[in-house]
Design a protein around this motif. Structure first.
Motif, PDB file in Angstrom:
ATOM      1  N   PHE A   1     -77.312  15.273  -1.191  1.00 33.00           N
ATOM      2  CA  PHE A   1     -77.436  14.883   0.215  1.00 33.00           C
ATOM      3  C   PHE A   1     -78.637  13.970   0.427  1.00 33.00           C
ATOM      4  N   ARG A   2     -79.737  14.251  -0.257  1.00 31.31           N
ATOM      5  CA  ARG A   2     -80.946  13.451  -0.080  1.00 31.31           C
ATOM      6  C   ARG A   2     -80.689  11.998  -0.481  1.00 31.31           C
ATOM      7  N   ASP A   3     -80.007  11.795  -1.610  1.00 32.04           N
ATOM      8  CA  ASP A   3     -79.683  10.435  -2.042  1.00 32.04           C
ATOM      9  C   ASP A   3     -78.716   9.757  -1.074  1.00 32.04           C
ATOM     10  N   ILE A   4     -77.732  10.522  -0.605  1.00 34.22           N
ATOM     11  CA  ILE A   4     -76.747   9.963   0.323  1.00 34.22           C
ATOM     12  C   ILE A   4     -77.421   9.546   1.624  1.00 34.22           C
ATOM     13  N   ASN A   5     -78.269  10.422   2.169  1.00 36.39           N
ATOM     14  CA  ASN A   5     -78.963  10.098   3.416  1.00 36.39           C
ATOM     15  C   ASN A   5     -79.861   8.883   3.257  1.00 36.39           C
ATOM     16  N   ARG A   6     -80.570   8.817   2.121  1.00 33.01           N
ATOM     17  CA  ARG A   6     -81.448   7.666   1.890  1.00 33.01           C
ATOM     18  C   ARG A   6     -80.634   6.379   1.857  1.00 33.01           C
ATOM     19  N   SER A   7     -79.533   6.406   1.125  1.00 32.97           N
ATOM     20  CA  SER A   7     -78.696   5.217   1.020  1.00 32.97           C
ATOM     21  C   SER A   7     -78.123   4.821   2.379  1.00 32.97           C
ATOM     22  N   TYR A   8     -77.653   5.809   3.134  1.00 37.27           N
ATOM     23  CA  TYR A   8     -77.019   5.525   4.426  1.00 37.27           C
ATOM     24  C   TYR A   8     -78.028   5.019   5.451  1.00 37.27           C
ATOM     25  N   TYR A   9     -79.106   5.785   5.672  1.00 35.31           N
ATOM     26  CA  TYR A   9     -80.042   5.435   6.733  1.00 35.31           C
ATOM     27  C   TYR A   9     -80.860   4.189   6.394  1.00 35.31           C
ATOM     28  N   CYS A  10     -81.278   4.062   5.143  1.00 36.31           N
ATOM     29  CA  CYS A  10     -82.030   2.862   4.761  1.00 36.31           C
ATOM     30  C   CYS A  10     -81.130   1.630   4.836  1.00 36.31           C
ATOM     31  N   GLY A  11     -79.862   1.809   4.470  1.00 34.94           N
ATOM     32  CA  GLY A  11     -78.914   0.700   4.573  1.00 34.94           C
ATOM     33  C   GLY A  11     -78.703   0.268   6.014  1.00 34.94           C
ATOM     34  N   LYS A  12     -78.569   1.243   6.923  1.00 36.93           N
ATOM     35  CA  LYS A  12     -78.403   0.929   8.342  1.00 36.93           C
ATOM     36  C   LYS A  12     -79.642   0.221   8.894  1.00 36.93           C
ATOM     37  N   PHE A  13     -80.828   0.684   8.468  1.00 34.03           N
ATOM     38  CA  PHE A  13     -82.063   0.035   8.915  1.00 34.03           C
ATOM     39  C   PHE A  13     -82.082  -1.425   8.472  1.00 34.03           C
ATOM     40  N   ASN A  14     -81.761  -1.674   7.216  1.00 28.99           N
ATOM     41  CA  ASN A  14     -81.810  -3.039   6.693  1.00 28.99           C
ATOM     42  C   ASN A  14     -80.808  -3.952   7.393  1.00 28.99           C
ATOM     43  N   GLU A  15     -79.628  -3.420   7.708  1.00 26.06           N
ATOM     44  CA  GLU A  15     -78.634  -4.215   8.436  1.00 26.06           C
ATOM     45  C   GLU A  15     -79.184  -4.657   9.789  1.00 26.06           C
ATOM     46  N   LEU A  16     -79.769  -3.700  10.519  1.00 27.08           N
ATOM     47  CA  LEU A  16     -80.302  -4.026  11.843  1.00 27.08           C
ATOM     48  C   LEU A  16     -81.543  -4.905  11.744  1.00 27.08           C
ATOM     49  N   TYR A  17     -82.348  -4.688  10.711  1.00 25.38           N
ATOM     50  CA  TYR A  17     -83.546  -5.511  10.537  1.00 25.38           C
ATOM     51  C   TYR A  17     -83.154  -6.986  10.408  1.00 25.38           C
ATOM     52  N   ASP A  18     -82.161  -7.269   9.583  1.00 27.83           N
ATOM     53  CA  ASP A  18     -81.708  -8.657   9.414  1.00 27.83           C
ATOM     54  C   ASP A  18     -81.174  -9.221  10.725  1.00 27.83           C
ATOM     55  N   PHE A  19     -80.450  -8.384  11.463  1.00 26.82           N
ATOM     56  CA  PHE A  19     -79.868  -8.811  12.737  1.00 26.82           C
ATOM     57  C   PHE A  19     -80.959  -9.133  13.758  1.00 26.82           C
ATOM     58  N   VAL A  20     -81.935  -8.228  13.892  1.00 26.14           N
ATOM     59  CA  VAL A  20     -83.007  -8.406  14.875  1.00 26.14           C
ATOM     60  C   VAL A  20     -83.893  -9.592  14.512  1.00 26.14           C
ATOM     61  N   GLN A  21     -84.121  -9.810  13.216  1.00 23.33           N
ATOM     62  CA  GLN A  21     -84.984 -10.913  12.787  1.00 23.33           C
ATOM     63  C   GLN A  21     -84.486 -12.262  13.298  1.00 23.33           C
ATOM     64  N   LYS A  22     -83.181 -12.432  13.344  1.00 25.17           N
ATOM     65  CA  LYS A  22     -82.622 -13.704  13.826  1.00 25.17           C
ATOM     66  C   LYS A  22     -83.022 -13.952  15.276  1.00 25.17           C
ATOM     67  N   TYR A  23     -82.997 -12.902  16.083  1.00 21.40           N
ATOM     68  CA  TYR A  23     -83.381 -13.037  17.491  1.00 21.40           C
ATOM     69  C   TYR A  23     -84.896 -13.177  17.633  1.00 21.40           C
ATOM     70  N   LYS A  24     -85.641 -12.525  16.748  1.00 21.13           N
ATOM     71  CA  LYS A  24     -87.098 -12.654  16.781  1.00 21.13           C
ATOM     72  C   LYS A  24     -87.507 -14.097  16.510  1.00 21.13           C
ATOM     73  N   GLU A  25     -86.861 -14.722  15.546  1.00 16.89           N
ATOM     74  CA  GLU A  25     -87.175 -16.109  15.204  1.00 16.89           C
ATOM     75  C   GLU A  25     -86.857 -17.055  16.356  1.00 16.89           C
ATOM     76  N   ARG A  26     -85.882 -16.680  17.193  1.00 17.42           N
ATOM     77  CA  ARG A  26     -85.514 -17.519  18.342  1.00 17.42           C
ATOM     78  C   ARG A  26     -86.278 -17.133  19.598  1.00 17.42           C
ATOM     79  N   GLY A  27     -87.168 -16.117  19.492  1.00 15.53           N
ATOM     80  CA  GLY A  27     -87.931 -15.680  20.653  1.00 15.53           C
ATOM     81  C   GLY A  27     -87.090 -14.970  21.689  1.00 15.53           C
TER      82      GLY A  27
END
Length: 336
Positions: free
Chosen positions: A173-199
């Motif tokens: 479970f620990r490995d699964i949670n790490r993979s799932y939650y860290c993956g979700k964070f990275n997806e949103l991080y990339d998404f938000v960065q695009k808007y951050k760059e555009r202000g």
């Protein structure tokens, strides 16, 4: 008490063409082949409860899904011991009987293809004990719903399970949670960065908040803790419940820019307010204030309530004094 080699034959002989009303099962693992063999018994049941585990990666998700399709309530054991029971409890009309022994929910175990030995019992005292035993296991288990199945699939359980023959479920479970939650964070991080760059970060409030939740869960996955996220934003509920020594309710605010004022809508319904500043993809800073600390700051007029915004505003010069290393916070809530 009777010996039972072929579990399905034993059950059908006991029923004498009757139907099962209720079934409760606790087995170490479930396979699709076993569920398909077991499905005839589930046709007319009013209650079906199955508890299994992910220990050693043997349980198949397809088998779990099939049980749910057949109307069963399915639970994954999440305690700290290895899960090894093989218990089947049946109710048919006025009779109750149980089969206990070595058979998991697989085709070989149910049909006598494997070397198995079980005992069929019907003594009331034993039936009551088995019923209580299964009910107690439910309290240590996680109900399988669409969200959990998504976590298991997105977290790569089907890949992990083939490498997990010496690992208990909590470790998987620990490995699964790490993979799932860290993956979700990275997806949103990339998404938000695009808007951050555009202000255009003002458009991203909801995404930044959810990114902070996933970032917290990602970081907590390195610790021996369970966390329930309010991913759907249920009104009135805390953003997350961390299950340490006791349940700890937290409200989370995410930040991607320095020097921003923190906003808190109310001073109730939580134990800690976590401000999570996401510096970059791999760097997160935590500022953590307990409810009592916040109340004290309000009394001292160091935190003010903005009537227009209908929220408390916490300036950086206040919350930056509460910079906290995550392991310190974990130690605190685990010992209190």
């Amino acid at each position: 008490m009777e010996p039972c080699i072929n579990l399905l034959e034993c059950v059908n002989e006991k029923l004498k063409k009757g139907k099962v009303n209720k079934i409760k099962v606790a087995v170490a693992y479930v396979k699709l082949s076993g569920v398909e063999m077991f499905s005839d018994l589930l046709e007319d049941v009013s209650e079906c409860t199955i508890i299994t585990s992910l220990d050693f990666g043997i349980t198949e998700l397809e088998g779990v899904k099939k049980l749910k399709e057949l109307g069963c309530s399915v639970y994954i054991y999440n305690g700290k011991k290895e899960f090894h029971p093989k218990v089947y409890l049946f109710e048919s009309g006025s009779q109750e009987f149980a089969i206990i022994g070595s058979s998991n929910l697989s085709e070989g175990a149910l049909t006598g293809k494997n070397v198995e030995l079980n005992l069929m019992v019907s003594e009331k005292g034993l039936i009551d004990y088995i019923n209580s035993f299964i009910n107690n296991l439910i309290s240590e288990s996680i109900p399988v719903d669409d969200n959990l199945l998504s976590v298991l699939e997105s977290g790569g359980y089907n890949d992990i399970r083939h490498k997990s023959y010496d690992r208990p479920a909590w470790d998987i479970f620990r490995d699964i949670n790490r993979s799932y939650y860290c993956g979700k964070f990275n997806e949103l991080y990339d998404f938000v960065q695009k808007y951050k760059e555009r202000g255009e970060l003002m458009k991203m409030r909801s995404s930044i908040h959810k990114m902070a939740l996933y970032g917290l869960a990602c970081d907590l996955s390195s610790y021996d803790l369970k966390i329930d996220l309010n991913e759907r934003g249920a009104r009135g509920a805390p953003d997350a419940i961390i299950k340490a020594r006791n349940e700890v309710k937290v409200v989370v605010q995410g930040m991607v820019l320095l020097g921003k004022t923190a906003i808190l809508s109310k001073l109730s319904g939580f134990d800690y307010f976590i401000i999570l500043r996401m510096i970059d993809r791999g760097t997160r800073e935590y500022y953590i204030l307990s409810k009592s600390e916040l109340e004290k700051l309000v009394r001292e007029s160091k935190i003010v309530y903005n009537e227009n915004a209908k929220a408390y505003e916490i300036s950086p010069r206040i919350y930056e004094k509460y910079r906290t290393m995550l392991n310190e916070f974990i130690n605190k809530i685990s010992s209190s």
